[in-house]
Scaffold this active site. Sequence first.
Site, PDB file in Angstrom:
ATOM      1  N   LYS A 109       0.842  -1.180   0.000  1.00 34.77           N
ATOM      2  CA  LYS A 109       0.000   0.000   0.000  1.00 34.77           C
ATOM      3  C   LYS A 109       0.883   1.238   0.000  1.00 34.77           C
ATOM      4  O   LYS A 109       2.014   1.138   0.506  1.00 34.77           O
ATOM      5  CB  LYS A 109      -0.980   0.020   1.174  1.00 34.77           C
ATOM      6  CG  LYS A 109      -0.408  -0.299   2.554  1.00 34.77           C
ATOM      7  CD  LYS A 109       0.769   0.427   3.117  1.00 34.77           C
ATOM      8  CE  LYS A 109       0.650   1.921   3.286  1.00 34.77           C
ATOM      9  NZ  LYS A 109       1.933   2.490   3.869  1.00 34.77           N
TER      10      LYS A 109
ATOM     11  N   TYR B  16      -4.626   3.974   6.139  1.00 32.99           N
ATOM     12  CA  TYR B  16      -5.140   3.027   7.139  1.00 32.99           C
ATOM     13  C   TYR B  16      -6.404   3.571   7.800  1.00 32.99           C
ATOM     14  O   TYR B  16      -7.306   2.804   8.150  1.00 32.99           O
ATOM     15  CB  TYR B  16      -4.086   2.760   8.221  1.00 32.99           C
ATOM     16  CG  TYR B  16      -2.935   1.918   7.742  1.00 32.99           C
ATOM     17  CD1 TYR B  16      -3.081   0.544   7.556  1.00 32.99           C
ATOM     18  CD2 TYR B  16      -1.701   2.478   7.470  1.00 32.99           C
ATOM     19  CE1 TYR B  16      -2.028  -0.236   7.111  1.00 32.99           C
ATOM     20  CE2 TYR B  16      -0.639   1.709   7.018  1.00 32.99           C
ATOM     21  CZ  TYR B  16      -0.810   0.355   6.842  1.00 32.99           C
ATOM     22  OH  TYR B  16       0.234  -0.423   6.395  1.00 32.99           O
TER      23      TYR B  16
END
Length: 383
Positions: A140, A237
């Site tokens: 990510k 996140y």
Amino acid sequence: MDKITRRSFVHKFGMGVGATAVISSLPSFITAPAAQPKYTGKKLNIALCGLGYYAEKIAEGLQSTQYCTLAGIVSGTPAKAKLWQEKYNIPDGNSYNYSNFDEIVNSKNIDMVYVVLPNGLHKEFVIRAAKAGKHVITEKPMATSPEDCRAMIKACEDAGVQLAVGYRLHYEPTHLEIKRLGQDKVFGQVRFIEASLGYQTYDVAASAQDINFNDPAEWRLNKKLSGGGPLIELGIYCIQACRYVLGEEPIAVTAQFGHINNPKRFAQVEESISWQMEFASGAVANCNSSCSFNIDRFYAAADNGSFELSPALSYGPFEGKTSNGILKYPEINQQQAQLDGICSVIINNKPLPNHINGYEGLKDLSIITAIYKAAKTGKRVTL
Ligand code: NAD
């Protein structure tokens, strides 16, 4: 004042595996790893592409995976490649550099490539791995723009290989539990979420020094290589947690860049950012991310109660509470769980579930792009 890096912060706050006592059992819907029959079939052979900080964490996780093993490496630094070969027993034939990487197409010893390079290089190496016929996991954020995500998805679909994004928290018991609490409305409809993740990555009190933005060690400050600052690196996140707890996509965002303490350092990317996400149910999320302060927490307010975690989004151990009491599960190796979760699906010739595939990464990049637009324009941006 000591320079507090992300790594030392993680160390200082004890976010290492094995640092905590088990307080409660796993939630009933999660099978404890020990209860699962041990897989003894062929493992997927993984090559790690990029051998920096996070590749080390993945390599550690790969020491205890059942469905995959560390079989190859891709590195631009011969001395580092040699050290890794020795440490992990990797033969010369499975060691590539960034120039000869495409020769991996001829290797029967590598099934999958895990791209752990700076964000701005994910697209190139995912596409090259797909063209070589290898399944791919990319760290990510999946890429630095939605357009790049679409190109990566297309390349993998055209090549008939699977594409996963390294969302480690999708396999972590505490996060599976907050997802259940939110989506099953255990405390009623969630109306409001606060989620923040920040690390003080430099000495904020020191005077500003010139930065060499071409220094590979500073890639997070280089817009082309990073795609942005703490929002794209850490705030992702927060976005993820809001989305999977609510089980909804944001319909609009507003955002504000934060104070710049160090204009030389943060000449290309933001130092801090706050943003708000509106969801169709009426739920609202208020989020923050920063390189100038340490924060790691999640709070959800629902009609009949609340649930929260702090630490919440790092490597754990996670701690929290709900209106019913303590929220804490046995600590796991997040990288091992994520790798086994992804590879068990691929070994069984099943398509990867939506929550971990390229389309999930694309959704996050679309939201991140909208948040940057909102912060730049000062306007509410609809999605
Ligand atoms: P890092 O700087 O420690 O490692 C980057 C690696 O890429 C190094 O081995 C470096 O040599 C190599 N590289 C190749 N070309 C480069 C270039 N042009 N500039 C700079 N480095 C180059 O970074 P990292 O912390 O390992 O992050 C790598 C990826 O992992 C990023 O996408 C990051 O977002 C992700 N990450 C994920 C987590 C997680 O918890 N999932 C944690 C940290 C990092």
